[in-house]
Scaffold this active site. Structure first.
Site, short mmCIF file in Angstrom:
data_model
loop_
_atom_site.label_atom_id
_atom_site.label_comp_id
_atom_site.label_asym_id
_atom_site.label_seq_id
_atom_site.Cartn_x
_atom_site.Cartn_y
_atom_site.Cartn_z
N THR A 45 0.83 -1.21 0.00
CA THR A 45 0.00 0.00 0.00
C THR A 45 0.86 1.26 0.00
OG1 THR A 45 -1.74 -1.22 1.14
CG2 THR A 45 -1.93 1.17 1.14
N CYS A 46 1.97 1.23 0.73
CA CYS A 46 2.87 2.39 0.76
C CYS A 46 3.44 2.66 -0.63
CB CYS A 46 3.99 2.18 1.77
SG CYS A 46 3.40 2.06 3.47
N THR A 47 3.75 1.59 -1.34
CA THR A 47 4.29 1.73 -2.70
C THR A 47 3.24 2.31 -3.64
OG1 THR A 47 5.82 -0.11 -2.34
CG2 THR A 47 5.33 0.47 -4.63
N ALA A 50 2.87 6.10 -2.74
CA ALA A 50 4.02 6.90 -3.16
C ALA A 50 4.11 6.98 -4.68
CB ALA A 50 5.30 6.32 -2.56
#
Length: 150
Positions: A45-47, A50
């Site tokens: 999810t962070c990828t 970002a």
């Protein structure tokens, strides 16, 4: 968890980015700034979040925004994350959680039946005077840039 709110003055933080450069709130005086906090570099999810900001970076810049990503990852992990996905903005390696705590995004989380302390996925939009004008605490990773601009 005592997260900053709309109308609060952004904390005058100072931290190191993925390359060891000192980054301060005052570096952005007179500019609009998006500070997005994410739990961990190179996680799914962070990828997605970002990368959405990377893909919409030109649009965000045209609207006058600068971007800073922040997690408690080491500079090496942040650097690898940035290089792997070609992020055009700095990633703060807030290992000691100074910036994370100043914005109030560290606290109890629940995931897969477990309760633990960690970074909450929260984004702050700061105006040219250093005042928080928007807090996004229900980040939708795939359309995060749209959430900032709406």
């Amino acid at each position: 968890m005592n997260t900053l709110k709309v109308g609060n003055k952004a904390p005058n933080f100072e931290s190191l980015d993925e390359q060891g450069n000192t980054v301060k709130l005052s570096d952005f005086k007179g500019k609009k700034l998006v500070v997005f906090f994410y739990p961990k570099a190179n996680t799914p999810t962070c990828t997605v979040e970002a990368c959405n900001l990377r893909d919409e970076y030109t649009v965000l810049q045209e609207q006058g925004y600068e971007i800073l990503g922040v997690s408690a990852d080491t500079a090496k992990k942040q650097s690898n994350f940035k290089k792997k996905f070609n992020f055009p903005y700095p990633l703060l390696a807030d290992v000691d959680k100074t910036v994370i705590n100043a914005f109030g995004v560290w606290g109890e989380k629940k995931f897969m039946g477990r309760t633990f302390d960690g970074i909450h996925r929260v984004t702050f939009v700061i105006d040219e005077e250093g005042v928080i004008v928007k807090v996004i605490d229900k980040v939708k990773a795939k359309i995060h840039a749209h959430q900032i601009l709406e």
